[in-house]
Design a protein around this motif. Structure first.
Motif, mmCIF file in Angstrom:
data_model
loop_
_atom_site.group_PDB
_atom_site.id
_atom_site.type_symbol
_atom_site.label_atom_id
_atom_site.label_comp_id
_atom_site.label_asym_id
_atom_site.label_seq_id
_atom_site.Cartn_x
_atom_site.Cartn_y
_atom_site.Cartn_z
ATOM 1 N N GLY A 113 0.832 -1.213 0.000
ATOM 2 C CA GLY A 113 0.000 0.000 0.000
ATOM 3 C C GLY A 113 0.857 1.250 0.000
ATOM 4 O O GLY A 113 0.623 2.192 -0.776
ATOM 5 N N LEU A 114 1.886 1.250 0.852
ATOM 6 C CA LEU A 114 2.794 2.403 0.837
ATOM 7 C C LEU A 114 3.586 2.407 -0.471
ATOM 8 O O LEU A 114 3.856 3.468 -1.044
ATOM 9 C CB LEU A 114 3.742 2.361 2.046
ATOM 10 N N GLU A 115 3.925 1.219 -0.960
ATOM 11 C CA GLU A 115 4.663 1.146 -2.232
ATOM 12 C C GLU A 115 3.832 1.717 -3.382
ATOM 13 O O GLU A 115 4.347 2.391 -4.262
ATOM 14 C CB GLU A 115 5.091 -0.305 -2.513
ATOM 15 N N LEU A 116 2.517 1.452 -3.343
ATOM 16 C CA LEU A 116 1.650 2.028 -4.372
ATOM 17 C C LEU A 116 1.596 3.557 -4.218
ATOM 18 O O LEU A 116 1.721 4.289 -5.206
ATOM 19 C CB LEU A 116 0.235 1.427 -4.273
ATOM 20 N N ALA A 117 1.423 4.012 -2.988
ATOM 21 C CA ALA A 117 1.381 5.465 -2.759
ATOM 22 C C ALA A 117 2.692 6.117 -3.230
ATOM 23 O O ALA A 117 2.687 7.198 -3.823
ATOM 24 C CB ALA A 117 1.134 5.759 -1.284
ATOM 25 N N MET A 118 3.812 5.425 -2.984
ATOM 26 C CA MET A 118 5.116 5.996 -3.372
ATOM 27 C C MET A 118 5.331 5.956 -4.885
ATOM 28 O O MET A 118 6.147 6.709 -5.405
ATOM 29 C CB MET A 118 6.258 5.261 -2.661
ATOM 30 N N SER A 119 4.626 5.069 -5.579
ATOM 31 C CA SER A 119 4.726 5.045 -7.042
ATOM 32 C C SER A 119 3.977 6.209 -7.667
ATOM 33 O O SER A 119 4.259 6.603 -8.799
ATOM 34 C CB SER A 119 4.122 3.753 -7.597
ATOM 35 N N CYS A 120 2.971 6.702 -6.953
ATOM 36 C CA CYS A 120 2.208 7.844 -7.465
ATOM 37 C C CYS A 120 3.134 9.069 -7.521
ATOM 38 O O CYS A 120 4.176 9.108 -6.877
ATOM 39 C CB CYS A 120 1.010 8.115 -6.559
ATOM 40 N N GLY A 146 9.671 -0.783 -2.835
ATOM 41 C CA GLY A 146 9.721 -0.026 -1.574
ATOM 42 C C GLY A 146 11.115 0.318 -1.102
ATOM 43 O O GLY A 146 11.348 1.422 -0.582
ATOM 44 N N THR A 147 12.070 -0.599 -1.278
ATOM 45 C CA THR A 147 13.426 -0.300 -0.786
ATOM 46 C C THR A 147 14.038 0.854 -1.580
ATOM 47 O O THR A 147 14.861 1.606 -1.067
ATOM 48 C CB THR A 147 14.362 -1.526 -0.889
ATOM 49 N N GLN A 148 13.622 0.986 -2.830
ATOM 50 C CA GLN A 148 14.196 2.032 -3.682
ATOM 51 C C GLN A 148 13.473 3.373 -3.474
ATOM 52 O O GLN A 148 14.090 4.406 -3.250
ATOM 53 C CB GLN A 148 14.103 1.625 -5.157
ATOM 54 N N ARG A 149 12.149 3.327 -3.582
ATOM 55 C CA ARG A 149 11.399 4.602 -3.551
ATOM 56 C C ARG A 149 11.371 5.213 -2.154
ATOM 57 O O ARG A 149 11.370 6.431 -2.023
ATOM 58 C CB ARG A 149 9.975 4.409 -4.086
ATOM 59 N N LEU A 153 12.616 9.032 -1.315
ATOM 60 C CA LEU A 153 11.705 10.051 -0.786
ATOM 61 C C LEU A 153 12.112 10.561 0.595
ATOM 62 O O LEU A 153 11.970 11.749 0.878
ATOM 63 C CB LEU A 153 10.271 9.501 -0.732
ATOM 64 N N VAL A 154 12.578 9.657 1.463
ATOM 65 C CA VAL A 154 12.834 10.101 2.846
ATOM 66 C C VAL A 154 14.312 10.082 3.202
ATOM 67 O O VAL A 154 14.678 10.522 4.297
ATOM 68 C CB VAL A 154 12.036 9.258 3.884
ATOM 69 N N GLY A 155 15.165 9.598 2.316
ATOM 70 C CA GLY A 155 16.600 9.494 2.600
ATOM 71 C C GLY A 155 16.934 8.092 3.103
ATOM 72 O O GLY A 155 16.080 7.382 3.646
ATOM 73 N N LYS A 156 18.213 7.732 2.914
ATOM 74 C CA LYS A 156 18.634 6.349 3.183
ATOM 75 C C LYS A 156 18.510 5.962 4.666
ATOM 76 O O LYS A 156 18.026 4.884 4.991
ATOM 77 C CB LYS A 156 20.094 6.211 2.721
ATOM 78 N N GLY A 157 18.932 6.867 5.548
ATOM 79 C CA GLY A 157 18.921 6.531 6.975
ATOM 80 C C GLY A 157 17.514 6.281 7.497
ATOM 81 O O GLY A 157 17.265 5.309 8.218
ATOM 82 N N ARG A 158 16.597 7.166 7.136
ATOM 83 C CA ARG A 158 15.213 6.990 7.595
ATOM 84 C C ARG A 158 14.597 5.733 6.978
ATOM 85 O O ARG A 158 13.849 5.002 7.643
ATOM 86 C CB ARG A 158 14.365 8.205 7.217
ATOM 87 N N ALA A 159 14.908 5.482 5.694
ATOM 88 C CA ALA A 159 14.375 4.277 5.040
ATOM 89 C C ALA A 159 14.905 3.033 5.736
ATOM 90 O O ALA A 159 14.160 2.091 6.014
ATOM 91 C CB ALA A 159 14.754 4.266 3.554
ATOM 92 N N MET A 160 16.193 3.040 6.039
ATOM 93 C CA MET A 160 16.796 1.884 6.737
ATOM 94 C C MET A 160 16.054 1.627 8.044
ATOM 95 O O MET A 160 15.682 0.489 8.352
ATOM 96 C CB MET A 160 18.279 2.159 7.029
ATOM 97 N N GLU A 161 15.833 2.701 8.818
ATOM 98 C CA GLU A 161 15.192 2.525 10.122
ATOM 99 C C GLU A 161 13.751 2.035 9.960
ATOM 100 O O GLU A 161 13.323 1.103 10.648
ATOM 101 C CB GLU A 161 15.221 3.835 10.916
ATOM 102 N N ALA A 217 13.666 10.708 -14.715
ATOM 103 C CA ALA A 217 14.933 10.289 -15.342
ATOM 104 C C ALA A 217 16.088 10.323 -14.337
ATOM 105 O O ALA A 217 17.013 9.518 -14.399
ATOM 106 C CB ALA A 217 15.243 11.192 -16.538
ATOM 107 N N ASN A 218 15.992 11.219 -13.372
ATOM 108 C CA ASN A 218 17.042 11.330 -12.350
ATOM 109 C C ASN A 218 17.195 10.046 -11.534
ATOM 110 O O ASN A 218 18.248 9.784 -10.960
ATOM 111 C CB ASN A 218 16.718 12.511 -11.421
ATOM 112 N N PHE A 219 16.127 9.274 -11.483
ATOM 113 C CA PHE A 219 16.133 8.092 -10.621
ATOM 114 C C PHE A 219 16.290 6.798 -11.415
ATOM 115 O O PHE A 219 16.097 5.716 -10.882
ATOM 116 C CB PHE A 219 14.833 8.045 -9.800
ATOM 117 N N LYS A 220 16.622 6.923 -12.709
ATOM 118 C CA LYS A 220 16.750 5.710 -13.526
ATOM 119 C C LYS A 220 18.219 5.415 -13.802
ATOM 120 O O LYS A 220 18.976 6.331 -14.130
ATOM 121 C CB LYS A 220 16.009 5.886 -14.859
ATOM 122 N N ASP A 221 18.559 4.149 -13.706
ATOM 123 C CA ASP A 221 19.936 3.724 -13.974
ATOM 124 C C ASP A 221 20.335 4.031 -15.401
ATOM 125 O O ASP A 221 19.586 3.743 -16.334
ATOM 126 C CB ASP A 221 20.046 2.198 -13.783
#
Ligand code: COA
Length: 260
Positions: A113-120, A146-149, A153-161, A217-221
């Motif tokens: 659900g959060l992953e869908l919201a983050m895809s929007c 989810g691990t990527q988006r 959106l929130v930065g690596k440290g917050r995502a890790m936590e 495009a900024n977020f694509k390999d």
């Protein structure tokens, strides 16, 4: 098109998609993902639709995750296929749409659900919303991007936590983290969305589509976002919307964009 799990309504140039499995807190099963894909594909080609909102039915949940009962017995191979197919059909698909898609997070947005919201393209939330990626509490990791988006959106440290603790954050924290743009009482969620949609709909649909592509495009390999921006900037000069926008400015009137 027969839809069992989602509702689609139109109001002016807005299409509202409501995920409608309230008895399962709108959990995303395979069928719901396919229906979302089919409806979004249709809406993307509908010139009369200029903004799309995705929300959940009821007052409790946006989407409480992927449907756990569907994958509890899966093998490694089936697990990987589930993630790949889901990402292609829905999560990457939404992110790359040219029509703006906004999530109205009206309650629990967990896991898928959060992953869908983050895809929007962005998110607004009601003040009762709770968000998290609890997958590690089930012995798995987020599989729908989810691990990527979340880290984007929130930065690596917050995502890790958030991922490691499997915890939930409330709407206010989500706003502080940059995960949602606005927090409003649940009763005001739709009106808030419509206010934002109204502003978006005054602008060129073609230019908005090109801007979404350039920002993504900024977020694509392997893609240079600055190059995408240059290319899309140039393409805009060949559009009827650009002619209308610049002419209207010089004639001191409001533009009427046809999205061409
Ligand atoms: N998949 C399948 N069913 C789900 C679900 C999910 N992700 N989330 C909720 N449901 C179902 C419950 O099984 C329950 O069904 P039942 O009445 O047939 O037993 C129904 O939705 C209501 O949920 P319930 O747990 O009774 O509500 P609650 O208010 O006590 O708790 C949550 C709400 C969101 C905290 C809780 O449902 C939950 O933790 N859900 C799973 C969240 C999750 O781990 N998501 C990530 C999946 S990868």
């Amino acid at each position: 098109m027969e839809l069992k799990n989602i509702l689609v309504e139109h109001e002016k140039a807005t299409a509202t998609i409501t995920i409608n499995r309230p008895e399962k807190l709108n959990a995303l099963n395979k069928e719901t993902i396919q229906e979302l894909h089919d409806v979004l594909s249709l809406l993307e080609t509908n010139e009369n639709v200029r903004t799309i909102i995705i929300t959940g039915s009821g007052e409790k949940a946006f989407v409480a995750g992927a449907d756990i009962s569907e994958f509890a017995h899966f093998s490694e191979k089936q697990g990987a296929e589930l993630a790949r197919k889901g990402q292609e059909l829905l999560f990457d698909f939404v992110e790359n749409m040219k029509t703006p898609v906004i999530a109205a997070v009206n309650g629990f947005a967990l896991g898928g659900g959060l992953e869908l919201a983050m895809s929007c393209h962005f998110r607004i939330a009601s003040d009762n919303a709770k968000m998290g990626l609890p997958e590690v509490s089930l012995g798995v990791i987020p599989g729908y991007g989810g691990t990527q988006r979340l880290a984007q959106l929130v930065g690596k440290g917050r995502a890790m936590e958030m991922v490691m603790t499997a915890g939930m954050i409330d709407a206010q924290s989500a706003k502080e983290f940059g995960l949602v743009n606005h927090v409003v009482p649940q009763a005001d969620l739709f009106a808030t969305y419509m206010g934002i949609a109204d502003k978006i709909q005054r602008n060129s649909p073609v230019a908005i589509g090109k801007a979404i592509e350039a920002i993504n495009a900024n977020f694509k390999d392997g893609v240079n976002g600055f190059e995408t921006e240059i290319e899309n900037f140039g393409i805009c000069f060949g559009t009827a919307d650009f002619k209308e926008g610049t002419t209207a400015f010089l004639e001191k009137r409001r533009p009427v964009f046809e999205g061409k």
